[in-house]
Design an enzyme around this catalytic site. Structure first.
Site, PDB file in Angstrom:
ATOM      1  N   ARG A  35      -5.614   1.522   4.632  1.00 28.70           N
ATOM      2  CA  ARG A  35      -4.502   1.955   3.781  1.00 28.70           C
ATOM      3  C   ARG A  35      -4.415   1.143   2.495  1.00 28.70           C
ATOM      4  NH1 ARG A  35      -2.778  -0.311   8.634  1.00 28.70           N
ATOM      5  NH2 ARG A  35      -1.219  -1.972   8.534  1.00 28.70           N
ATOM      6  N   HIS A  70       0.827  -1.210   0.000  1.00 24.76           N
ATOM      7  CA  HIS A  70       0.000   0.000   0.000  1.00 24.76           C
ATOM      8  C   HIS A  70       0.864   1.265   0.000  1.00 24.76           C
ATOM      9  CE1 HIS A  70       1.085   0.728   4.186  1.00 24.76           C
ATOM     10  NE2 HIS A  70       0.944  -0.576   4.366  1.00 24.76           N
ATOM     11  N   GLU A 128      -1.949  -7.125   7.326  1.00 21.66           N
ATOM     12  CA  GLU A 128      -0.599  -7.107   7.880  1.00 21.66           C
ATOM     13  C   GLU A 128      -0.482  -8.071   9.063  1.00 21.66           C
ATOM     14  OE1 GLU A 128       2.468  -7.074   7.651  1.00 21.66           O
ATOM     15  OE2 GLU A 128       2.928  -4.952   7.368  1.00 21.66           O
ATOM     16  N   GLN A 179       2.086   5.064   1.377  1.00 23.97           N
ATOM     17  CA  GLN A 179       2.510   5.502   2.717  1.00 23.97           C
ATOM     18  C   GLN A 179       1.288   5.934   3.528  1.00 23.97           C
ATOM     19  OE1 GLN A 179       4.066   9.520   3.506  1.00 23.97           O
ATOM     20  NE2 GLN A 179       5.956   8.505   4.164  1.00 23.97           N
ATOM     21  N   SER A 180       1.196   5.384   4.735  1.00 19.61           N
ATOM     22  CA  SER A 180       0.110   5.788   5.639  1.00 19.61           C
ATOM     23  C   SER A 180       0.589   6.937   6.518  1.00 19.61           C
ATOM     24  CB  SER A 180      -0.322   4.607   6.519  1.00 19.61           C
ATOM     25  OG  SER A 180       0.696   4.326   7.457  1.00 19.61           O
ATOM     26  N   ASN A 222       3.016   5.375   8.852  1.00 23.08           N
ATOM     27  CA  ASN A 222       4.319   5.091   8.233  1.00 23.08           C
ATOM     28  C   ASN A 222       5.195   6.334   8.293  1.00 23.08           C
ATOM     29  OD1 ASN A 222       2.927   3.171   5.500  1.00 23.08           O
ATOM     30  ND2 ASN A 222       3.926   2.353   7.317  1.00 23.08           N
TER      31      ASN A 222
END
Length: 188
Positions: free
Chosen positions: A59, A10, A83, A12-13, A16
């Site tokens: 995300r 995914h 995840e 960048q959150s 992150n």
């Protein structure tokens, strides 16, 4: 003709960007992540993808939606692609977790080890990722794009290679042949 699955991390959150270990906690994409997802969608236009799947975490859903709009596909959530559950490490910055780097160095070779009692082992994640891929193979024909998560992808790839530790919106390709998925190559 070979079938391919493009395993994509995914964008960048928000976490992150702050160095926070998310695991299965939910967080939206950052502005950078939204731009990365658009870039991934542009790259994916040459993959001849007929199906787009994603994990149920926001995300990954957001990344998939951006890709779906450019690829003219309907994204579908698929269980088992989320995840790794990092247990009580989730929501903490990796710099505050002295054990985290040690765990990352050995977790793919010691597949039964867990970061803590509430978390998943590499084998746990690998098995559920394999199950998701099998489910995808049973209901699709043609090439597939799957938006998942960095460590979950590394757990799966540890079947064939050393972890690649994908950056946001980087991807690898698996080939489906003889009713099995095999490591094909790291693309980007």
């Amino acid at each position: 003709m070979p079938r391919y699955v493009y395993l994509c991390r995914h964008g960048q959150s928000q976490w992150n960007a702050k160095g926070i270990l998310q695991g299965q906690l939910d967080c939206k994409l950052s502005d950078t992540g939204l731009q990365q997802a658009a870039g991934l969608a542009g790259q994916a236009q040459s993959w001849h993808v007929q199906h787009l799947f994603h994990s149920g975490l926001t995300r990954a859903q957001q990344t998939a939606q951006i890709c779906a709009e450019q690829l003219n596909l309907v994204p579908q959530s698929i269980a088992g692609t989320q995840e790794r559950n990092f247990g009580n490490w989730q929501g903490k910055t990796t710099s505050d977790l002295s054990e985290y780097q040690h765990f990352r160095q050995q977790c793919y070779s010691k597949i039964h080890s867990k970061p803590n009692a509430q978390s998943e082992s590499t084998l746990d994640v690998r098995v559920r990722m394999q199950g998701a891929l099998k489910a995808i193979a049973e209901v699709t024909t043609g090439n597939v794009m799957l938006i998942s998560h960095g460590d979950a992808i590394d757990c799966l790839l540890s079947l064939w290679t050393s972890p690649v530790q994908l950056g946001n919106c980087q991807y690898v390709r698996l080939t489906f042949q003889a009713h099995n998925f095999v490591w094909s190559e790291q693309i980007d």
